[in-house]
Design a protein around this motif. Structure first.
Motif, PDB file in Angstrom:
ATOM      1  N   ARG A   1      -3.149   3.940   2.973  1.00 38.09           N
ATOM      2  CA  ARG A   1      -2.390   4.351   1.788  1.00 38.09           C
ATOM      3  C   ARG A   1      -2.328   5.862   1.688  1.00 38.09           C
ATOM      4  O   ARG A   1      -1.271   6.445   1.376  1.00 38.09           O
ATOM      5  CB  ARG A   1      -3.032   3.737   0.548  1.00 38.09           C
ATOM      6  CG  ARG A   1      -2.445   4.247  -0.761  1.00 38.09           C
ATOM      7  CD  ARG A   1      -3.025   3.511  -1.948  1.00 38.09           C
ATOM      8  NE  ARG A   1      -2.228   2.298  -2.240  1.00 38.09           N
ATOM      9  CZ  ARG A   1      -2.617   1.354  -3.099  1.00 38.09           C
ATOM     10  NH1 ARG A   1      -3.778   1.459  -3.728  1.00 38.09           N
ATOM     11  NH2 ARG A   1      -1.829   0.325  -3.331  1.00 38.09           N
ATOM     12  N   GLN A   2      -3.437   6.532   1.930  1.00 40.82           N
ATOM     13  CA  GLN A   2      -3.449   7.993   1.842  1.00 40.82           C
ATOM     14  C   GLN A   2      -2.508   8.624   2.858  1.00 40.82           C
ATOM     15  O   GLN A   2      -1.897   9.662   2.601  1.00 40.82           O
ATOM     16  CB  GLN A   2      -4.885   8.508   2.074  1.00 40.82           C
ATOM     17  CG  GLN A   2      -5.838   8.187   0.932  1.00 40.82           C
ATOM     18  CD  GLN A   2      -7.277   8.529   1.263  1.00 40.82           C
ATOM     19  OE1 GLN A   2      -7.627   8.741   2.430  1.00 40.82           O
ATOM     20  NE2 GLN A   2      -8.121   8.576   0.246  1.00 40.82           N
TER      21      GLN A   2
ATOM     22  N   LEU B   1       0.828  -1.210   0.000  1.00 41.05           N
ATOM     23  CA  LEU B   1       0.000   0.000   0.000  1.00 41.05           C
ATOM     24  C   LEU B   1       0.859   1.256   0.000  1.00 41.05           C
ATOM     25  O   LEU B   1       0.495   2.268  -0.595  1.00 41.05           O
ATOM     26  CB  LEU B   1      -0.924   0.000   1.221  1.00 41.05           C
ATOM     27  CG  LEU B   1      -2.051  -1.040   1.196  1.00 41.05           C
ATOM     28  CD1 LEU B   1      -2.733  -1.113   2.556  1.00 41.05           C
ATOM     29  CD2 LEU B   1      -3.075  -0.717   0.110  1.00 41.05           C
ATOM     30  N   GLU B   2       2.008   1.195   0.654  1.00 45.18           N
ATOM     31  CA  GLU B   2       2.888   2.360   0.730  1.00 45.18           C
ATOM     32  C   GLU B   2       3.692   2.578  -0.544  1.00 45.18           C
ATOM     33  O   GLU B   2       4.034   3.714  -0.877  1.00 45.18           O
ATOM     34  CB  GLU B   2       3.854   2.204   1.905  1.00 45.18           C
ATOM     35  CG  GLU B   2       3.199   2.278   3.268  1.00 45.18           C
ATOM     36  CD  GLU B   2       4.217   2.109   4.382  1.00 45.18           C
ATOM     37  OE1 GLU B   2       5.361   2.561   4.209  1.00 45.18           O
ATOM     38  OE2 GLU B   2       3.868   1.529   5.420  1.00 45.18           O
ATOM     39  N   THR B   3       4.017   1.516  -1.250  1.00 48.03           N
ATOM     40  CA  THR B   3       5.006   1.616  -2.334  1.00 48.03           C
ATOM     41  C   THR B   3       4.433   1.392  -3.726  1.00 48.03           C
ATOM     42  O   THR B   3       5.163   1.558  -4.705  1.00 48.03           O
ATOM     43  CB  THR B   3       6.142   0.598  -2.108  1.00 48.03           C
ATOM     44  OG1 THR B   3       5.590  -0.730  -2.058  1.00 48.03           O
ATOM     45  CG2 THR B   3       6.867   0.878  -0.797  1.00 48.03           C
ATOM     46  N   THR B   4       3.149   1.005  -3.848  1.00 44.58           N
ATOM     47  CA  THR B   4       2.566   0.744  -5.166  1.00 44.58           C
ATOM     48  C   THR B   4       1.195   1.393  -5.278  1.00 44.58           C
ATOM     49  O   THR B   4       0.608   1.831  -4.286  1.00 44.58           O
ATOM     50  CB  THR B   4       2.399  -0.783  -5.415  1.00 44.58           C
ATOM     51  OG1 THR B   4       1.278  -1.277  -4.644  1.00 44.58           O
ATOM     52  CG2 THR B   4       3.653  -1.546  -5.048  1.00 44.58           C
ATOM     53  N   ASP B   5       0.699   1.434  -6.519  1.00 46.88           N
ATOM     54  CA  ASP B   5      -0.665   1.902  -6.789  1.00 46.88           C
ATOM     55  C   ASP B   5      -1.588   0.739  -7.118  1.00 46.88           C
ATOM     56  O   ASP B   5      -2.655   0.928  -7.702  1.00 46.88           O
ATOM     57  CB  ASP B   5      -0.660   2.883  -7.971  1.00 46.88           C
ATOM     58  CG  ASP B   5       0.079   4.175  -7.627  1.00 46.88           C
ATOM     59  OD1 ASP B   5      -0.193   4.733  -6.541  1.00 46.88           O
ATOM     60  OD2 ASP B   5       0.915   4.619  -8.434  1.00 46.88           O
TER      61      ASP B   5
ATOM     62  N   LYS C   1       1.552   6.579   1.807  1.00 41.40           N
ATOM     63  CA  LYS C   1       2.160   6.364   0.492  1.00 41.40           C
ATOM     64  C   LYS C   1       3.078   7.529   0.142  1.00 41.40           C
ATOM     65  O   LYS C   1       2.689   8.687   0.207  1.00 41.40           O
ATOM     66  CB  LYS C   1       1.099   6.223  -0.596  1.00 41.40           C
ATOM     67  CG  LYS C   1       1.716   5.823  -1.931  1.00 41.40           C
ATOM     68  CD  LYS C   1       0.665   5.529  -2.979  1.00 41.40           C
ATOM     69  CE  LYS C   1       1.321   4.974  -4.247  1.00 41.40           C
ATOM     70  NZ  LYS C   1       2.353   5.843  -4.781  1.00 41.40           N
TER      71      LYS C   1
END
Length: 310
Positions: free
Chosen positions: A305-306, A267-271, A309
Protein backbone atom coordinates in the motif's frame (compact mmCIF):
# COMPACT_ATOMS: atom_id res chain seq x y z
CA UNK A 1 7.04 11.33 -12.65
CA UNK A 2 10.67 10.87 -13.63
CA UNK A 3 10.95 9.69 -17.22
CA UNK A 4 11.79 6.03 -17.74
CA UNK A 5 13.45 5.45 -21.11
CA UNK A 6 12.60 2.22 -22.93
CA UNK A 7 14.45 1.03 -26.02
CA UNK A 8 12.78 -1.67 -28.12
CA UNK A 9 15.46 -3.33 -30.23
CA UNK A 10 14.05 -4.46 -33.60
CA UNK A 11 16.38 -7.16 -34.95
CA UNK A 12 16.24 -8.65 -38.44
CA UNK A 13 13.31 -11.04 -38.89
CA UNK A 14 11.40 -9.50 -35.98
CA UNK A 15 7.81 -10.71 -35.55
CA UNK A 16 5.46 -7.73 -35.98
CA UNK A 17 3.24 -8.64 -33.01
CA UNK A 18 6.26 -9.04 -30.73
CA UNK A 19 7.29 -5.50 -31.66
CA UNK A 20 3.79 -4.05 -31.37
CA UNK A 21 3.11 -5.40 -27.87
CA UNK A 22 5.70 -3.35 -25.95
CA UNK A 23 5.29 -0.40 -28.28
CA UNK A 24 1.58 -0.26 -27.39
CA UNK A 25 1.76 -1.07 -23.68
CA UNK A 26 4.63 1.34 -22.99
CA UNK A 27 3.28 4.13 -25.21
CA UNK A 28 3.03 7.61 -23.71
CA UNK A 29 0.11 8.09 -21.30
CA UNK A 30 -0.56 10.77 -18.66
CA UNK A 31 -0.36 8.22 -15.85
CA UNK A 32 2.90 6.55 -16.97
CA UNK A 33 6.52 7.80 -17.14
CA UNK A 34 7.58 5.75 -20.15
CA UNK A 35 9.45 7.28 -23.09
CA UNK A 36 9.67 4.53 -25.70
CA UNK A 37 11.92 4.40 -28.77
CA UNK A 38 12.12 1.64 -31.38
CA UNK A 39 15.74 1.03 -32.32
CA UNK A 40 17.33 -0.77 -35.27
CA UNK A 41 20.90 -1.73 -36.13
CA UNK A 42 21.18 0.15 -39.41
CA UNK A 43 18.70 2.31 -41.27
CA UNK A 44 15.90 -0.26 -41.14
CA UNK A 45 15.16 -3.89 -40.43
CA UNK A 46 13.05 -6.51 -42.18
CA UNK A 47 10.21 -8.19 -40.35
CA UNK A 48 8.88 -11.73 -40.53
CA UNK A 49 5.65 -10.15 -41.83
CA UNK A 50 7.21 -9.10 -45.11
CA UNK A 51 7.66 -5.38 -44.49
CA UNK A 52 10.46 -3.19 -43.17
CA UNK A 53 10.64 -1.12 -39.98
CA UNK A 54 12.26 2.30 -40.17
CA UNK A 55 12.93 3.33 -36.58
CA UNK A 56 13.84 6.56 -34.82
CA UNK A 57 16.51 5.02 -32.61
CA UNK A 58 19.80 3.17 -32.92
CA UNK A 59 22.19 1.36 -30.58
CA UNK A 60 22.92 4.72 -28.94
CA UNK A 61 19.38 4.77 -27.51
CA UNK A 62 19.85 1.16 -26.38
CA UNK A 63 22.95 2.18 -24.44
CA UNK A 64 21.19 5.12 -22.75
CA UNK A 65 17.90 3.37 -21.96
CA UNK A 66 16.66 2.36 -18.50
CA UNK A 67 14.91 -0.72 -19.92
CA UNK A 68 15.91 -2.60 -23.08
CA UNK A 69 13.34 -4.89 -24.71
CA UNK A 70 14.25 -7.45 -27.36
CA UNK A 71 11.17 -8.80 -29.21
CA UNK A 72 11.32 -12.19 -30.88
CA UNK A 73 12.38 -13.02 -34.42
CA UNK A 74 11.47 -15.93 -36.65
CA UNK A 75 13.65 -17.89 -36.91
CA UNK A 76 15.43 -16.88 -33.70
CA UNK A 77 17.91 -14.11 -34.42
CA UNK A 78 21.66 -14.43 -33.80
CA UNK A 79 22.64 -10.76 -33.52
CA UNK A 80 25.84 -9.09 -34.64
CA UNK A 81 28.74 -8.62 -32.24
CA UNK A 82 27.83 -4.94 -31.89
CA UNK A 83 24.30 -5.79 -30.74
CA UNK A 84 25.55 -8.47 -28.34
CA UNK A 85 28.08 -6.03 -26.90
CA UNK A 86 25.37 -3.38 -26.40
CA UNK A 87 23.13 -5.88 -24.58
CA UNK A 88 25.98 -7.13 -22.40
CA UNK A 89 26.99 -3.55 -21.58
CA UNK A 90 23.43 -2.60 -20.63
CA UNK A 91 23.22 -5.63 -18.36
CA UNK A 92 26.56 -4.85 -16.69
CA UNK A 93 25.33 -1.31 -16.01
CA UNK A 94 22.28 -2.67 -14.17
CA UNK A 95 19.71 -1.76 -16.83
CA UNK A 96 16.52 -3.81 -16.97
CA UNK A 97 16.74 -6.28 -19.85
CA UNK A 98 13.59 -7.91 -21.24
CA UNK A 99 12.92 -10.41 -24.00
CA UNK A 100 9.68 -11.38 -25.68
CA UNK A 101 9.33 -14.84 -27.19
CA UNK A 102 12.49 -15.86 -29.09
CA UNK A 103 14.19 -12.59 -28.13
CA UNK A 104 15.60 -14.74 -25.31
CA UNK A 105 18.09 -16.16 -27.86
CA UNK A 106 19.69 -12.72 -28.23
CA UNK A 107 19.87 -12.23 -24.47
CA UNK A 108 21.40 -15.66 -23.95
CA UNK A 109 23.92 -15.15 -26.77
CA UNK A 110 25.02 -11.94 -25.02
CA UNK A 111 25.54 -13.82 -21.75
CA UNK A 112 22.75 -11.90 -20.02
CA UNK A 113 20.89 -15.08 -19.00
CA UNK A 114 23.85 -17.10 -17.70
CA UNK A 115 22.97 -18.65 -14.34
CA UNK A 116 19.39 -17.36 -14.46
CA UNK A 117 15.96 -18.87 -15.08
CA UNK A 118 14.44 -17.98 -18.43
CA UNK A 119 11.82 -19.06 -20.94
CA UNK A 120 11.01 -18.72 -24.61
CA UNK A 121 8.49 -19.98 -27.18
CA UNK A 122 7.65 -23.66 -26.71
CA UNK A 123 8.43 -24.43 -30.36
CA UNK A 124 12.05 -23.34 -29.89
CA UNK A 125 12.63 -24.27 -26.26
CA UNK A 126 14.50 -27.52 -26.98
CA UNK A 127 16.89 -25.68 -29.30
CA UNK A 128 17.31 -22.93 -26.72
CA UNK A 129 18.16 -25.44 -24.00
CA UNK A 130 20.74 -27.16 -26.20
CA UNK A 131 22.39 -23.92 -27.30
CA UNK A 132 22.57 -22.30 -23.87
CA UNK A 133 23.27 -24.89 -21.14
CA UNK A 134 24.22 -22.13 -18.67
CA UNK A 135 20.57 -20.98 -18.61
CA UNK A 136 17.99 -22.69 -16.40
CA UNK A 137 15.02 -23.15 -18.73
CA UNK A 138 11.47 -22.98 -17.35
CA UNK A 139 9.16 -24.59 -19.87
CA UNK A 140 5.74 -24.09 -18.31
CA UNK A 141 5.41 -20.39 -17.48
CA UNK A 142 4.08 -17.34 -19.26
CA UNK A 143 7.12 -15.32 -18.18
CA UNK A 144 10.06 -15.34 -15.78
CA UNK A 145 10.98 -12.38 -13.57
CA UNK A 146 14.58 -12.48 -12.33
CA UNK A 147 14.60 -8.90 -11.11
CA UNK A 148 16.48 -6.87 -13.73
CA UNK A 149 16.21 -9.64 -16.34
CA UNK A 150 12.79 -10.81 -17.55
CA UNK A 151 11.82 -13.21 -20.33
CA UNK A 152 8.44 -14.17 -21.77
CA UNK A 153 7.24 -17.32 -23.47
CA UNK A 154 5.68 -17.30 -26.94
CA UNK A 155 4.34 -14.16 -28.66
CA UNK A 156 1.19 -13.10 -26.75
CA UNK A 157 2.88 -13.94 -23.45
CA UNK A 158 4.66 -10.66 -24.13
CA UNK A 159 1.38 -8.97 -23.15
CA UNK A 160 1.45 -10.77 -19.81
CA UNK A 161 5.07 -9.81 -19.22
CA UNK A 162 4.68 -6.16 -20.21
CA UNK A 163 1.60 -5.76 -18.02
CA UNK A 164 3.54 -7.43 -15.20
CA UNK A 165 6.28 -4.82 -15.62
CA UNK A 166 3.73 -1.99 -15.49
CA UNK A 167 2.18 -3.61 -12.41
CA UNK A 168 5.61 -3.84 -10.80
CA UNK A 169 6.49 -0.22 -11.68
CA UNK A 170 3.17 1.55 -11.15
CA UNK A 171 0.74 -0.82 -9.44
CA UNK A 172 -2.24 -2.96 -10.36
CA UNK A 173 -4.65 -0.07 -10.99
CA UNK A 174 -2.56 1.39 -13.83
CA UNK A 175 -1.79 -2.06 -15.27
CA UNK A 176 -5.47 -3.02 -15.17
CA UNK A 177 -6.46 0.23 -16.86
CA UNK A 178 -4.01 -0.44 -19.70
CA UNK A 179 -5.23 -4.03 -19.96
CA UNK A 180 -8.83 -2.88 -20.25
CA UNK A 181 -7.83 -0.52 -23.06
CA UNK A 182 -6.23 -3.45 -24.87
CA UNK A 183 -9.24 -5.69 -24.09
CA UNK A 184 -6.71 -8.07 -22.53
CA UNK A 185 -6.70 -10.04 -19.30
CA UNK A 186 -4.84 -8.05 -16.59
CA UNK A 187 -3.33 -11.31 -15.37
CA UNK A 188 -3.45 -14.82 -16.79
CA UNK A 189 -2.75 -17.91 -14.75
CA UNK A 190 -0.90 -21.03 -15.77
CA UNK A 191 1.83 -21.54 -18.33
CA UNK A 192 2.27 -21.92 -22.06
CA UNK A 193 1.83 -25.70 -21.82
CA UNK A 194 -1.91 -25.10 -22.12
CA UNK A 195 -1.29 -23.83 -25.69
CA UNK A 196 0.92 -26.69 -26.86
CA UNK A 197 -1.07 -28.94 -29.24
CA UNK A 198 -2.42 -31.96 -27.34
CA UNK A 199 -1.66 -35.42 -28.78
CA UNK A 200 -5.38 -36.25 -28.57
CA UNK A 201 -8.02 -33.57 -29.37
CA UNK A 202 -10.01 -32.40 -26.38
CA UNK A 203 -13.62 -33.59 -26.44
CA UNK A 204 -16.71 -31.77 -25.29
CA UNK A 205 -17.37 -28.20 -24.22
CA UNK A 206 -14.70 -26.90 -21.84
CA UNK A 207 -15.98 -23.32 -21.55
CA UNK A 208 -15.90 -22.40 -17.87
CA UNK A 209 -15.92 -18.62 -18.33
CA UNK A 210 -19.41 -18.30 -16.80
CA UNK A 211 -18.28 -20.15 -13.69
CA UNK A 212 -15.16 -17.99 -13.39
CA UNK A 213 -17.29 -14.84 -13.77
CA UNK A 214 -19.68 -16.16 -11.11
CA UNK A 215 -16.77 -16.68 -8.72
CA UNK A 216 -15.26 -13.25 -9.43
CA UNK A 217 -18.53 -11.61 -8.39
CA UNK A 218 -18.39 -13.47 -5.04
CA UNK A 219 -14.76 -13.19 -3.98
CA UNK A 220 -15.81 -11.96 -0.54
CA UNK A 221 -17.69 -15.20 0.09
CA UNK A 222 -16.38 -18.64 0.92
CA UNK A 223 -16.33 -20.60 -2.34
CA UNK A 224 -15.59 -24.31 -2.30
CA UNK A 225 -14.54 -26.67 -5.05
CA UNK A 226 -17.93 -28.35 -4.66
CA UNK A 227 -19.76 -25.05 -5.28
CA UNK A 228 -17.66 -24.33 -8.40
CA UNK A 229 -18.40 -27.81 -9.72
CA UNK A 230 -22.13 -27.43 -9.03
CA UNK A 231 -22.24 -24.10 -10.86
CA UNK A 232 -20.45 -25.63 -13.85
CA UNK A 233 -22.68 -28.70 -13.78
CA UNK A 234 -19.65 -31.00 -13.55
CA UNK A 235 -18.15 -33.45 -11.11
CA UNK A 236 -15.27 -32.08 -9.05
CA UNK A 237 -12.80 -34.33 -10.86
CA UNK A 238 -14.01 -33.17 -14.28
CA UNK A 239 -13.95 -29.54 -13.16
CA UNK A 240 -10.31 -29.83 -12.11
CA UNK A 241 -9.38 -31.40 -15.45
CA UNK A 242 -11.32 -28.82 -17.52
CA UNK A 243 -9.89 -25.95 -15.46
CA UNK A 244 -6.36 -27.15 -16.16
CA UNK A 245 -7.15 -27.37 -19.88
CA UNK A 246 -8.46 -23.79 -19.98
CA UNK A 247 -6.20 -21.96 -17.53
CA UNK A 248 -3.20 -24.18 -16.86
CA UNK A 249 -3.90 -24.14 -13.13
CA UNK A 250 -6.29 -25.58 -10.53
CA UNK A 251 -9.65 -24.00 -9.58
CA UNK A 252 -8.49 -23.18 -6.04
CA UNK A 253 -5.17 -21.69 -7.18
CA UNK A 254 -7.04 -19.58 -9.74
CA UNK A 255 -9.40 -18.43 -6.98
CA UNK A 256 -6.49 -17.51 -4.71
CA UNK A 257 -4.84 -15.49 -7.49
CA UNK A 258 -8.14 -13.67 -8.12
CA UNK A 259 -8.46 -12.86 -4.40
CA UNK A 260 -4.93 -11.49 -4.29
CA UNK A 261 -5.65 -9.36 -7.36
CA UNK A 262 -8.71 -7.92 -5.66
CA UNK A 263 -6.72 -7.28 -2.48
CA UNK A 264 -4.10 -5.36 -4.44
CA UNK A 265 -6.73 -3.08 -5.97
CA UNK A 266 -8.30 -2.43 -2.55
CA UNK A 267 -4.91 -1.62 -1.04
CA UNK A 268 -4.16 0.81 -3.87
CA UNK A 269 -7.52 2.58 -4.00
CA UNK A 270 -8.89 2.58 -0.42
CA UNK A 271 -7.87 3.24 3.18
CA UNK A 272 -9.72 0.19 4.46
CA UNK A 273 -8.06 -1.60 7.39
CA UNK A 274 -6.37 -4.91 6.65
CA UNK A 275 -9.08 -7.03 8.26
CA UNK A 276 -11.73 -5.47 6.00
CA UNK A 277 -9.56 -5.86 2.90
CA UNK A 278 -9.03 -9.51 3.79
CA UNK A 279 -12.77 -10.10 4.25
CA UNK A 280 -13.78 -8.31 1.04
CA UNK A 281 -11.37 -10.35 -1.10
CA UNK A 282 -12.23 -13.61 0.64
CA UNK A 283 -8.95 -14.22 2.50
CA UNK A 284 -10.67 -14.02 5.88
CA UNK A 285 -8.21 -12.36 8.23
CA UNK A 286 -5.37 -9.86 8.09
CA UNK A 287 -2.98 -12.62 9.15
CA UNK A 288 -4.06 -14.78 6.22
CA UNK A 289 -3.76 -11.79 3.88
CA UNK A 290 -0.19 -11.18 5.07
CA UNK A 291 0.69 -14.85 4.68
CA UNK A 292 -0.45 -15.04 1.06
CA UNK A 293 1.08 -11.66 0.16
CA UNK A 294 4.42 -12.83 1.48
CA UNK A 295 4.22 -16.11 -0.43
CA UNK A 296 3.01 -14.65 -3.72
CA UNK A 297 4.59 -11.18 -3.82
CA UNK A 298 7.43 -11.35 -1.29
CA UNK A 299 6.15 -8.26 0.50
CA UNK A 300 3.54 -7.24 3.07
CA UNK A 301 0.14 -5.64 2.41
CA UNK A 302 1.27 -2.54 4.33
CA UNK A 303 4.44 -2.16 2.30
CA UNK A 304 2.49 -2.72 -0.92
CA UNK A 305 0.00 0.00 0.00
CA UNK A 306 2.78 2.44 0.86
CA UNK A 307 4.39 1.81 -2.53
CA UNK A 308 1.36 1.90 -4.80
CA UNK A 309 -1.49 3.80 -3.13
CA UNK A 310 -2.37 6.92 -5.14
Amino acid sequence: MKAHRIAILALDGIMPLDLAIPAQIFSARPETPYETTVCTFGASTHTAGGFAVVAEGSLEQVRSADTVIVPGSEPPCWPSEAVLAALAEAHEQGKRIVSICTGAFALAAAGVLDGLRATTHWQYIDEFEREFPAVSVDRDVLYVDEGDVLTSAGVCCGIDLCLHIVRRDLGAVVANRIARGLVAAPHREGGQAQYVPAPVPLAGDAALSDTRDWALQRLGEQISLRQLAQHAGLSQRTLIRRFAEETGTTPLQWLLDARLGRARELLETTDQPMDLVARECGLGTAANLRLHFRRALNTTPTAYRQTFKG
